[in-house]
Motif scaffolding. Structure first.
Motif, short mmCIF file in Angstrom:
data_model
loop_
_atom_site.label_atom_id
_atom_site.label_comp_id
_atom_site.label_asym_id
_atom_site.label_seq_id
_atom_site.Cartn_x
_atom_site.Cartn_y
_atom_site.Cartn_z
N VAL A 73 24.44 -2.86 -10.07
CA VAL A 73 25.21 -2.52 -11.29
C VAL A 73 24.35 -2.76 -12.53
O VAL A 73 24.39 -1.96 -13.49
CB VAL A 73 26.47 -3.41 -11.42
CG1 VAL A 73 27.38 -2.89 -12.52
CG2 VAL A 73 27.22 -3.46 -10.12
N ALA A 74 23.58 -3.84 -12.54
CA ALA A 74 22.78 -4.17 -13.72
C ALA A 74 21.78 -3.06 -14.02
O ALA A 74 21.57 -2.67 -15.18
CB ALA A 74 22.06 -5.50 -13.51
N ASP A 98 29.76 6.85 -21.66
CA ASP A 98 30.93 5.98 -21.70
C ASP A 98 31.77 6.16 -20.44
O ASP A 98 32.32 5.21 -19.90
CB ASP A 98 31.78 6.27 -22.94
CG ASP A 98 31.29 5.47 -24.15
OD1 ASP A 98 30.34 4.69 -23.98
OD2 ASP A 98 31.87 5.63 -25.24
N ARG A 99 31.88 7.39 -19.98
CA ARG A 99 32.63 7.62 -18.74
C ARG A 99 31.95 6.93 -17.57
O ARG A 99 32.60 6.32 -16.70
CB ARG A 99 32.74 9.13 -18.47
CG ARG A 99 33.90 9.74 -19.25
CD ARG A 99 34.09 11.19 -18.98
NE ARG A 99 34.36 11.52 -17.58
CZ ARG A 99 34.90 12.67 -17.19
NH1 ARG A 99 35.23 13.57 -18.09
NH2 ARG A 99 35.11 12.92 -15.92
N ASP A 105 32.50 -0.59 -14.99
CA ASP A 105 33.50 -1.64 -15.29
C ASP A 105 34.47 -1.78 -14.12
O ASP A 105 34.76 -2.89 -13.68
CB ASP A 105 34.30 -1.28 -16.56
CG ASP A 105 33.42 -1.30 -17.81
OD1 ASP A 105 32.30 -1.87 -17.73
OD2 ASP A 105 33.85 -0.73 -18.83
N ARG A 106 34.96 -0.65 -13.62
CA ARG A 106 35.93 -0.69 -12.51
C ARG A 106 35.31 -1.32 -11.28
O ARG A 106 35.93 -2.11 -10.58
CB ARG A 106 36.42 0.73 -12.19
CG ARG A 106 37.44 1.27 -13.18
CD ARG A 106 38.21 2.46 -12.59
NE ARG A 106 37.36 3.61 -12.30
CZ ARG A 106 37.03 4.54 -13.21
NH1 ARG A 106 37.49 4.46 -14.44
NH2 ARG A 106 36.27 5.55 -12.87
N TYR A 107 34.06 -0.98 -11.04
CA TYR A 107 33.36 -1.52 -9.86
C TYR A 107 33.25 -3.04 -9.96
O TYR A 107 33.50 -3.75 -9.00
CB TYR A 107 31.97 -0.88 -9.80
CG TYR A 107 31.17 -1.28 -8.57
CD1 TYR A 107 31.36 -0.64 -7.35
CD2 TYR A 107 30.21 -2.29 -8.65
CE1 TYR A 107 30.62 -0.99 -6.23
CE2 TYR A 107 29.46 -2.64 -7.54
CZ TYR A 107 29.67 -1.98 -6.34
OH TYR A 107 28.92 -2.33 -5.25
N ALA A 122 26.90 3.75 -5.83
CA ALA A 122 26.14 5.00 -5.98
C ALA A 122 27.05 6.20 -5.77
O ALA A 122 26.98 7.19 -6.51
CB ALA A 122 24.98 5.02 -5.00
N ALA A 123 27.94 6.10 -4.78
CA ALA A 123 28.84 7.22 -4.48
C ALA A 123 29.82 7.45 -5.63
O ALA A 123 30.09 8.59 -6.03
CB ALA A 123 29.59 6.96 -3.18
N GLU A 124 30.33 6.35 -6.20
CA GLU A 124 31.29 6.49 -7.30
C GLU A 124 30.62 7.04 -8.56
O GLU A 124 31.21 7.84 -9.29
CB GLU A 124 31.96 5.14 -7.60
CG GLU A 124 33.05 4.81 -6.59
CD GLU A 124 33.52 3.37 -6.68
OE1 GLU A 124 33.54 2.82 -7.80
OE2 GLU A 124 33.85 2.80 -5.63
#
Ligand code: MRU
Length: 357
Positions: A73-74, A98-99, A105-107, A122-124
């Motif tokens: 994520v970082a 932003d999207r 954020d959700r992850y 990666a998939a998301e």
């Protein structure tokens, strides 16, 4: 049919392929981006350009940050911040990033789930980037449908820069209106301003209209007023890079002068843009950041020196057309007319997420 302006090749560990627009019209070549740096460079040097295409490329650019390490994520966040520094004016860049950040954020909010063995980040990210890409296709076609009736009676229209398939997922914004009108009026003639200093009109708009079988004539930017005076065009349609809450619209440098000339000649001046190009956080165009580019683009265009060495150069890449010069803004959600804050708010329901730059 025109080739894909940009496409993702493969799955979550795939890569971004795009047309190198700096080589057109002489050569049609693709470049492959494997890292966020590759995507940043492609945006910066205008291999991919045009507001919607920049946003799509940046979204895929973040996906490139997690190809090697699909749970990092970082690294994805760092890539989003980095890609946001590539170009300042087109708000679609910040809108798309932003999207993508909201996916991150959700992850992270779901950190309790065990992601240790999966590629779900990666998939998301890729799912969101593909959705941004697909959404743009729908928006462009919708702009075409809303805009075509406005130029239905025209023999000729003038456009500036390139707001076509090359600047978007496909079909374009200003050119979507023209492509759509051309279906019922194949005689339609397009005058394309060459668009100094980097000639997006001469190189790109002329190329894609020619490929698509639309009659196109290139003029130097300084000829637009004369073309209007001679009665060759009955409308102007251009794209936009960022539109403020009151409808002031930033677009490629020279657009403002075209709008002034159109007003003088009583010719309608239309801006065509997806709702992702609106920045409702800015009350007027005065606050739109204008990209300043390298003096060499003016002094030595395409490697040929045209200005004496040592002479000062001013090279703003965009200008702002005030709302009072815009007859209507054609969006994917409908037509804004008259162009003022109330009508913008009525048509553009969703405020654009915070736009840096
Ligand atoms: O510097 P560029 O080539 O990215 O500028 C592009 C434009 O000004 C376009 O008119 C605008 O992005 C609209 S693209 C649909």
């Amino acid at each position: 049919m025109l080739p894909q302006t940009l496409e993702w090749i493969g799955g979550p560990r795939g890569h971004l392929r795009l047309i190198d627009q700096t080589l057109l019209p002489e050569r049609l070549e693709m470049i492959d981006c494997w890292t966020p740096e590759d995507a940043w460079q492609a945006i910066k040097r205008l291999a991919v350009r045009g507001a919607p295409a920049i946003g799509i490329a940046a979204a895929y650019g973040v996906c490139l940050a997690v190809r090697e390490d699909p749970r990092n994520v970082a690294s994805a966040r760092a890539a989003a911040d980095y890609l946001a520094t590539s170009r300042p004016t087109a708000v679609n860049l910040f809108w798309a990033l932003d999207r993508i950040r909201r996916v991150l954020d959700r992850y992270e909010e779901n950190a309790t789930s065990d992601h240790s063995e999966d590629d779900s980040l990666a998939a998301e990210l890729l799912r969101e980037a593909v959705e941004i890409h697909e959404e743009d296709r729908r928006r462009c076609h919708s702009i075409g449908r809303w805009g075509a009736p406005l130029i239905a009676g025209c023999r000729g229209v003038l456009t500036h820069c390139n707001a076509g398939a090359l600047a978007t997922s496909e079909y374009g914004t200003a050119l979507a209106v023209i492509y759509q009108a051309h279906r019922s009026n194949p005689q339609l003639e397009v005058y394309a301003d060459e668009t100094r200093p980097l000639l997006q009109g001469a190189r790109l708009t002329a190329w894609e209209l020619q490929q698509s079988g639309v009659d196109v004539t290139v003029i130097c930017d300084s000829m637009a007023a004369q073309v209007m005076r001679e009665g060759r065009v009955q409308a102007v349609v251009v794209g936009a890079d960022r539109i403020a809450a009151n409808g002031d619209a930033a677009n490629k440098i020279g657009t403002y002068a075209v709008a002034i000339a159109a007003r003088h000649h009583g010719i309608p001046f239309y801006v065509a843009a997806p709702t992702s190009t609106f920045d409702l956080t800015l009350p007027s165009g005065d606050a739109i950041p204008i990209e300043q580019r390298e003096p060499e683009e003016v002094a030595q265009p395409f490697g040929v020196r045209t200005v004496p060495a040592g002479v000062a150069i001013y090279n703003p890449a965009f200008d702002v057309t005030p709302n009072e010069l815009i007859t209507a803004i054609i969006t994917d959600q409908g037509v804004i007319q008259p162009v003022d804050a109330a009508q913008v708010a009525a048509v553009v329901a969703e405020p654009t997420p915070t736009a840096a730059g």
